[in-house]
Design a protein around this motif. Structure first.
Motif, PDB file in Angstrom:
ATOM      1  N   VAL A  58       0.835  -1.202   0.000  1.00 45.45           N
ATOM      2  CA  VAL A  58       0.000   0.000   0.000  1.00 45.45           C
ATOM      3  C   VAL A  58       0.871   1.255   0.000  1.00 45.45           C
ATOM      4  CG1 VAL A  58      -1.735   1.291   1.301  1.00 45.45           C
ATOM      5  CG2 VAL A  58      -1.901  -1.203   1.139  1.00 45.45           C
ATOM      6  N   GLU A  59       1.879   1.261   0.835  1.00 42.99           N
ATOM      7  CA  GLU A  59       2.770   2.424   0.920  1.00 42.99           C
ATOM      8  C   GLU A  59       3.532   2.628  -0.381  1.00 42.99           C
ATOM      9  OE1 GLU A  59       4.978   1.403   4.392  1.00 42.99           O
ATOM     10  OE2 GLU A  59       3.181   1.495   5.660  1.00 42.99           O
ATOM     11  N   HIS A  60       3.970   1.534  -1.005  1.00 43.90           N
ATOM     12  CA  HIS A  60       4.683   1.630  -2.286  1.00 43.90           C
ATOM     13  C   HIS A  60       3.774   2.187  -3.371  1.00 43.90           C
ATOM     14  CE1 HIS A  60       6.165   0.031  -6.190  1.00 43.90           C
ATOM     15  NE2 HIS A  60       7.319   0.461  -5.706  1.00 43.90           N
ATOM     16  N   ALA A  61       2.503   1.756  -3.392  1.00 42.39           N
ATOM     17  CA  ALA A  61       1.575   2.229  -4.410  1.00 42.39           C
ATOM     18  C   ALA A  61       1.351   3.735  -4.297  1.00 42.39           C
ATOM     19  CB  ALA A  61       0.243   1.487  -4.285  1.00 42.39           C
ATOM     20  N   VAL A  62       1.112   4.214  -3.091  1.00 46.39           N
ATOM     21  CA  VAL A  62       0.885   5.645  -2.895  1.00 46.39           C
ATOM     22  C   VAL A  62       2.129   6.450  -3.248  1.00 46.39           C
ATOM     23  CG1 VAL A  62       0.403   7.434  -1.166  1.00 46.39           C
ATOM     24  CG2 VAL A  62      -0.901   5.287  -1.154  1.00 46.39           C
ATOM     25  N   ARG A  63       3.270   5.940  -2.820  1.00 44.30           N
ATOM     26  CA  ARG A  63       4.526   6.636  -3.122  1.00 44.30           C
ATOM     27  C   ARG A  63       4.775   6.702  -4.628  1.00 44.30           C
ATOM     28  NH1 ARG A  63       7.153   4.140   0.277  1.00 44.30           N
ATOM     29  NH2 ARG A  63       8.043   2.491  -1.029  1.00 44.30           N
ATOM     30  N   THR A  64       4.448   5.630  -5.339  1.00 44.81           N
ATOM     31  CA  THR A  64       4.640   5.593  -6.787  1.00 44.81           C
ATOM     32  C   THR A  64       3.798   6.654  -7.487  1.00 44.81           C
ATOM     33  OG1 THR A  64       5.154   3.228  -6.793  1.00 44.81           O
ATOM     34  CG2 THR A  64       4.380   4.174  -8.864  1.00 44.81           C
ATOM     35  N   VAL A  65       2.526   6.741  -7.130  1.00 44.59           N
ATOM     36  CA  VAL A  65       1.658   7.732  -7.771  1.00 44.59           C
ATOM     37  C   VAL A  65       2.133   9.149  -7.457  1.00 44.59           C
ATOM     38  CG1 VAL A  65      -0.704   8.577  -8.025  1.00 44.59           C
ATOM     39  CG2 VAL A  65      -0.302   6.144  -7.625  1.00 44.59           C
ATOM     40  N   LEU A  66       2.482   9.410  -6.219  1.00 40.81           N
ATOM     41  CA  LEU A  66       2.930  10.754  -5.846  1.00 40.81           C
ATOM     42  C   LEU A  66       4.252  11.111  -6.512  1.00 40.81           C
ATOM     43  CD1 LEU A  66       2.008  10.781  -2.044  1.00 40.81           C
ATOM     44  CD2 LEU A  66       0.842  11.984  -3.905  1.00 40.81           C
ATOM     45  N   ASP A  67       5.152  10.150  -6.624  1.00 35.39           N
ATOM     46  CA  ASP A  67       6.435  10.414  -7.284  1.00 35.39           C
ATOM     47  C   ASP A  67       6.246  10.711  -8.765  1.00 35.39           C
ATOM     48  OD1 ASP A  67       7.797  10.061  -4.929  1.00 35.39           O
ATOM     49  OD2 ASP A  67       8.498   8.032  -5.384  1.00 35.39           O
ATOM     50  N   GLU A  68       5.319   9.995  -9.402  1.00 33.00           N
ATOM     51  CA  GLU A  68       5.140  10.152 -10.848  1.00 33.00           C
ATOM     52  C   GLU A  68       4.212  11.306 -11.224  1.00 33.00           C
ATOM     53  OE1 GLU A  68       5.725   5.383 -11.938  1.00 33.00           O
ATOM     54  OE2 GLU A  68       3.877   6.425 -12.480  1.00 33.00           O
ATOM     55  N   GLN A  69       3.228  11.608 -10.362  1.00 32.85           N
ATOM     56  CA  GLN A  69       2.227  12.615 -10.718  1.00 32.85           C
ATOM     57  C   GLN A  69       2.222  13.838  -9.803  1.00 32.85           C
ATOM     58  OE1 GLN A  69       0.553  12.282 -13.481  1.00 32.85           O
ATOM     59  NE2 GLN A  69       1.135  10.166 -13.912  1.00 32.85           N
ATOM     60  N   GLY A  70       2.785  13.691  -8.627  1.00 36.30           N
ATOM     61  CA  GLY A  70       2.832  14.812  -7.701  1.00 36.30           C
ATOM     62  C   GLY A  70       1.578  14.989  -6.857  1.00 36.30           C
ATOM     63  N   ARG A  71       0.543  14.212  -7.148  1.00 35.06           N
ATOM     64  CA  ARG A  71      -0.701  14.355  -6.391  1.00 35.06           C
ATOM     65  C   ARG A  71      -1.597  13.144  -6.645  1.00 35.06           C
ATOM     66  NH1 ARG A  71      -2.002  17.047 -11.256  1.00 35.06           N
ATOM     67  NH2 ARG A  71      -4.209  16.767 -11.880  1.00 35.06           N
ATOM     68  N   ILE A  72      -2.576  12.970  -5.770  1.00 36.26           N
ATOM     69  CA  ILE A  72      -3.664  12.019  -5.980  1.00 36.26           C
ATOM     70  C   ILE A  72      -4.957  12.788  -5.773  1.00 36.26           C
ATOM     71  CG2 ILE A  72      -4.817   9.928  -5.144  1.00 36.26           C
ATOM     72  CD1 ILE A  72      -2.079   8.909  -4.232  1.00 36.26           C
ATOM     73  N   ASP A  73      -5.738  12.929  -6.837  1.00 34.74           N
ATOM     74  CA  ASP A  73      -6.989  13.679  -6.755  1.00 34.74           C
ATOM     75  C   ASP A  73      -8.136  12.824  -6.254  1.00 34.74           C
ATOM     76  OD1 ASP A  73      -5.948  16.123  -7.908  1.00 34.74           O
ATOM     77  OD2 ASP A  73      -5.931  15.060  -9.831  1.00 34.74           O
ATOM     78  N   VAL A  74      -8.103  11.544  -6.623  1.00 31.41           N
ATOM     79  CA  VAL A  74      -9.220  10.652  -6.329  1.00 31.41           C
ATOM     80  C   VAL A  74      -8.703   9.304  -5.842  1.00 31.41           C
ATOM     81  CG1 VAL A  74     -11.228   9.443  -7.272  1.00 31.41           C
ATOM     82  CG2 VAL A  74     -10.644  11.734  -8.112  1.00 31.41           C
ATOM     83  N   LEU A  75      -9.240   8.843  -4.733  1.00 24.08           N
ATOM     84  CA  LEU A  75      -8.979   7.489  -4.256  1.00 24.08           C
ATOM     85  C   LEU A  75     -10.296   6.726  -4.281  1.00 24.08           C
ATOM     86  CD1 LEU A  75      -7.383   5.203  -2.852  1.00 24.08           C
ATOM     87  CD2 LEU A  75      -7.906   6.332  -0.669  1.00 24.08           C
ATOM     88  N   VAL A  76     -10.333   5.630  -5.019  1.00 22.83           N
ATOM     89  CA  VAL A  76     -11.509   4.765  -5.048  1.00 22.83           C
ATOM     90  C   VAL A  76     -11.166   3.478  -4.304  1.00 22.83           C
ATOM     91  CG1 VAL A  76     -13.201   3.537  -6.464  1.00 22.83           C
ATOM     92  CG2 VAL A  76     -12.253   5.723  -7.262  1.00 22.83           C
ATOM     93  N   ASN A  77     -11.684   3.356  -3.097  1.00 24.62           N
ATOM     94  CA  ASN A  77     -11.476   2.150  -2.288  1.00 24.62           C
ATOM     95  C   ASN A  77     -12.522   1.113  -2.689  1.00 24.62           C
ATOM     96  OD1 ASN A  77      -9.280   2.776  -0.414  1.00 24.62           O
ATOM     97  ND2 ASN A  77     -10.656   4.348   0.388  1.00 24.62           N
ATOM     98  N   ASN A  78     -12.151   0.277  -3.654  1.00 26.91           N
ATOM     99  CA  ASN A  78     -13.093  -0.698  -4.191  1.00 26.91           C
ATOM    100  C   ASN A  78     -12.785  -2.134  -3.779  1.00 26.91           C
ATOM    101  OD1 ASN A  78     -15.034  -1.876  -6.316  1.00 26.91           O
ATOM    102  ND2 ASN A  78     -13.046  -2.684  -6.953  1.00 26.91           N
ATOM    103  N   ALA A  79     -11.539  -2.440  -3.486  1.00 25.08           N
ATOM    104  CA  ALA A  79     -11.165  -3.821  -3.178  1.00 25.08           C
ATOM    105  C   ALA A  79     -11.983  -4.363  -2.016  1.00 25.08           C
ATOM    106  CB  ALA A  79      -9.671  -3.899  -2.852  1.00 25.08           C
TER     107      ALA A  79
END
Length: 259
Positions: free
Chosen positions: A56-77
């Motif tokens: 989970v931590e790696h996924a969030v870090r990856t998006v922030l490193d590549e895009q600089g932000r997360i606008d939407v989180l869809v907790n579907n799992a």
């Protein structure tokens, strides 16, 4: 419309898969996280088990490193678990809560500080009508979704002042891979007659909405500046919730247990 950076869990099948496709088609940048990473459609695929903190931590870090932000989180799992409360092994019940509740909470806690700092963002939690009602042989699953709904309501109230939207999606009957024979756990013991009756009702039922119906609802939430807090969607969702709110408890019990 401004394109959003979206992170979706459980994106390899069912509602998550459909939502990833819907958001990609709408022009948003989508990171689809799942254990079966090869099945994630379009966008960017992330291997992630929501019960594994490192994933989970790696996924969030990856998006922030590549895009600089997360606008939407869809907790579907999410996962299901069916059987009498007495019959379901507690280790399976605990795992259910790890996926359906604590996995959501951990990911949300990692993403939320970045949304607060930016003063915007949307957190979309995919629950179920099971989060408001209760049916026999689904006690543990319903309990996990009731807990998710309470967590969502409290979170919405807490983060409103920071410009963050928190929205609950309540699917009704949906055609997904999310299936388990209700007789698997309780089909031989004291609850076998009830399990058989419930299984036969499920097998004879017709209908069930395509996951794309839920995906469309989620896209509308993502693209709305002020989305409604709750969205019942799909086959029988509004009807079942209305009956549950209208009928006395014993009347509803009789309705769902009749054979």
């Amino acid at each position: 419309m401004t394109a959003k950076i979206c992170l979706i869990t459980g994106a390899s099948s069912g509602i998550g898969h459909a939502t990833a496709l819907e958001l990609v088609r709408a022009g948003h940048t989508v990171y689809g996280a799942a254990r079966r990473v090869r099945q994630v459609p379009g966008g960017h695929a992330l291997a992630m088990d929501v019960t594994n903190p490192a994933d989970v931590e790696h996924a969030v870090r990856t998006v922030l490193d590549e895009q600089g932000r997360i606008d939407v989180l869809v907790n579907n799992a999410g996962i299901g678990l069916y059987g009498a409360v007495e019959d379901v092994p507690l280790d399976q019940a605990r795992h259910l809560f790890e996926v359906n509740l604590f996995g959501v909470a951990h990911l949300t806690r990692l993403v939320l500080p970045h949304m607060r700092e930016r003063g915007s963002g949307s957190i979309v939690n995919v629950s179920s009508i099971a989060g408001e009602i209760a049916l026999p042989l689904g006690g543990w699953y319903h309990a996990s979704k009731h807990a998710l709904e309470a967590l969502t309501d409290s979170l919405r109230q807490e983060v409103k002042a920071f410009g963050v939207n928190v929205v609950l999606i309540q699917p009704g009957l949906i055609k997904t891979e999310f299936e388990q024979d209700i007789r698997e756990i309780s089909g031989r013991g004291a609850y076998r007659d009830l399990a058989q009756a419930m299984a036969e009702r499920a097998e004879s039922s017709t209908g069930g909405s395509d996951p794309a119906v839920v995906a469309t609802a989620i896209r509308k939430v993502v693209e709305s500046a002020h989305p409604r807090p709750r969205h019942p969607v799909g086959h029988l969702a509004r009807t079942v919730l209305w009956l549950n709110r209208l009928l006395p408890d014993r009347a509803f019990d009789n309705l769902v247990t009749k054979r």
